[in-house]
Design a protein around this motif. Structure first.
Motif, PDB file in Angstrom:
ATOM      1  N   CYS A  89      12.709  -4.263   1.360  1.00 43.34           N
ATOM      2  CA  CYS A  89      11.909  -3.344   1.069  1.00 43.34           C
ATOM      3  C   CYS A  89      12.804  -2.340  -0.161  1.00 43.34           C
ATOM      4  O   CYS A  89      14.068  -2.152   0.435  1.00 43.34           O
ATOM      5  N   GLY A  90      12.384  -2.159  -0.973  1.00 39.52           N
ATOM      6  CA  GLY A  90      13.025  -1.107  -1.940  1.00 39.52           C
ATOM      7  C   GLY A  90      12.366   0.115  -1.452  1.00 39.52           C
ATOM      8  O   GLY A  90      11.329   0.415  -1.119  1.00 39.52           O
ATOM      9  N   GLY A  91      13.432   1.030  -0.884  1.00 38.89           N
ATOM     10  CA  GLY A  91      13.065   2.254  -0.298  1.00 38.89           C
ATOM     11  C   GLY A  91      13.202   2.365   1.362  1.00 38.89           C
ATOM     12  O   GLY A  91      13.358   1.446   1.666  1.00 38.89           O
ATOM     13  N   ARG A  92      13.210   3.517   1.698  1.00 39.67           N
ATOM     14  CA  ARG A  92      13.235   3.510   3.179  1.00 39.67           C
ATOM     15  C   ARG A  92      11.946   3.454   3.742  1.00 39.67           C
ATOM     16  O   ARG A  92      10.956   4.333   3.159  1.00 39.67           O
ATOM     17  N   THR A 116       6.909   3.473   2.267  1.00 40.80           N
ATOM     18  CA  THR A 116       8.114   3.669   2.042  1.00 40.80           C
ATOM     19  C   THR A 116       8.227   5.041   1.251  1.00 40.80           C
ATOM     20  O   THR A 116       7.468   5.625   0.698  1.00 40.80           O
ATOM     21  N   ALA A 117       9.457   5.669   1.282  1.00 38.82           N
ATOM     22  CA  ALA A 117      10.135   6.748   0.596  1.00 38.82           C
ATOM     23  C   ALA A 117      11.221   6.434  -0.058  1.00 38.82           C
ATOM     24  O   ALA A 117      12.025   5.683   0.243  1.00 38.82           O
ATOM     25  N   ASP A 118      11.469   7.288  -1.124  1.00 36.37           N
ATOM     26  CA  ASP A 118      12.805   7.132  -1.980  1.00 36.37           C
ATOM     27  C   ASP A 118      12.919   5.810  -2.267  1.00 36.37           C
ATOM     28  O   ASP A 118      13.882   5.125  -2.100  1.00 36.37           O
ATOM     29  N   PRO A 119      12.026   5.152  -3.303  1.00 41.41           N
ATOM     30  CA  PRO A 119      10.656   5.910  -3.874  1.00 41.41           C
ATOM     31  C   PRO A 119       9.679   5.374  -2.923  1.00 41.41           C
ATOM     32  O   PRO A 119       9.588   4.679  -2.155  1.00 41.41           O
ATOM     33  N   ALA A 120       8.558   6.548  -3.122  1.00 38.44           N
ATOM     34  CA  ALA A 120       7.374   6.412  -2.369  1.00 38.44           C
ATOM     35  C   ALA A 120       6.655   5.128  -3.063  1.00 38.44           C
ATOM     36  O   ALA A 120       6.591   4.858  -3.955  1.00 38.44           O
ATOM     37  N   GLY A 121       6.151   4.461  -1.900  1.00 43.90           N
ATOM     38  CA  GLY A 121       5.172   3.090  -2.371  1.00 43.90           C
ATOM     39  C   GLY A 121       4.752   2.505  -1.060  1.00 43.90           C
ATOM     40  O   GLY A 121       4.922   3.087   0.011  1.00 43.90           O
ATOM     41  N   GLU A 122       4.437   1.214  -1.361  1.00 40.50           N
ATOM     42  CA  GLU A 122       4.244   0.460  -0.042  1.00 40.50           C
ATOM     43  C   GLU A 122       4.417  -1.078  -0.366  1.00 40.50           C
ATOM     44  O   GLU A 122       4.313  -1.403  -1.515  1.00 40.50           O
TER      45      GLU A 122
END
Length: 185
Positions: A89-92, A116-122
């Motif tokens: 995954c991209g992001g934390r 995810t956060a940093d970047p926000a998404g799913e």
């Protein structure tokens, strides 16, 4: 007034090769709706073929091709596979969420997402269809009144969330609801 098998076969064999190839193309990619749409479009006016008969004709073609039909591959639900997918995954990852979805082919199913956060998404982790749930649960789902897709998604999602040390969120585990509230940090 439906057509019997012999009449359906005779009608099918009377079609031009190009039309048969188009319909079989939809069947081979497991698109029942596409095949039925073509059959009704060419058969309704000249032959009175409605949706019911079109579905029978399409089913005949499904039976003809059997295992050669391209089915959508099932998502793995084992922790090792989900953890491997989560690592990409991209992001934390801040949560694992299960959400209801549905369509005319699969009825209700559950999507497992990594929020995810940093970047926000799913990020999509798995799609739990009825067949996926039955394979994953085996005989384990006996006694649970909920839909097997919910039981499997909750079990796999909770295991992944625990492994990642993040919260697990499933707003409506007992009842299909594609508008249930989403996870909020």
């Amino acid at each position: 007034m439906g057509m019997n098998k012999a009449a359906r076969t005779e009608w099918w064999e009377s079609l031009p090769a190009g039309i048969r190839d188009e319909i079989d193309g939809y069947i081979l990619e497991d698109s029942l709706l596409g095949a039925v749409r073509v059959i009704v479009a060419i058969g309704l006016v000249p032959h009175g073929i409605g949706v019911g008969t079109a579905q029978l004709i399409a089913n005949d073609r499904y039976l003809h091709y059997g295992d050669r039909i391209a089915r959508e591959p099932e998502s793995p639900l084992d922790l090792e596979s989900l953890a491997y997918r989560a690592a990409g995954c991209g992001g934390r990852i801040v949560a694992i969420e299960a959400i209801w979805d549905g369509d005319t082919v699969h009825d209700w199913f559950v999507r497992l997402l990594a929020i995810t956060a940093d970047p926000a998404g799913e990020a999509h982790m798995a799609t739990v269809y009825w067949s996926t749930a039955k394979r994953y649960l085996g005989e384990d789902e006996d006694g649970d009144p909920r839909r097997p897709v919910a039981v499997a998604a909750e079990r796999a999602g909770r295991a992944l969330a625990e492994y990642l040390s993040v919260p697990f969120h499933f707003a409506s585990p007992d009842t299909p609801d594609d508008e249930a509230p989403r996870w909020q940090p």
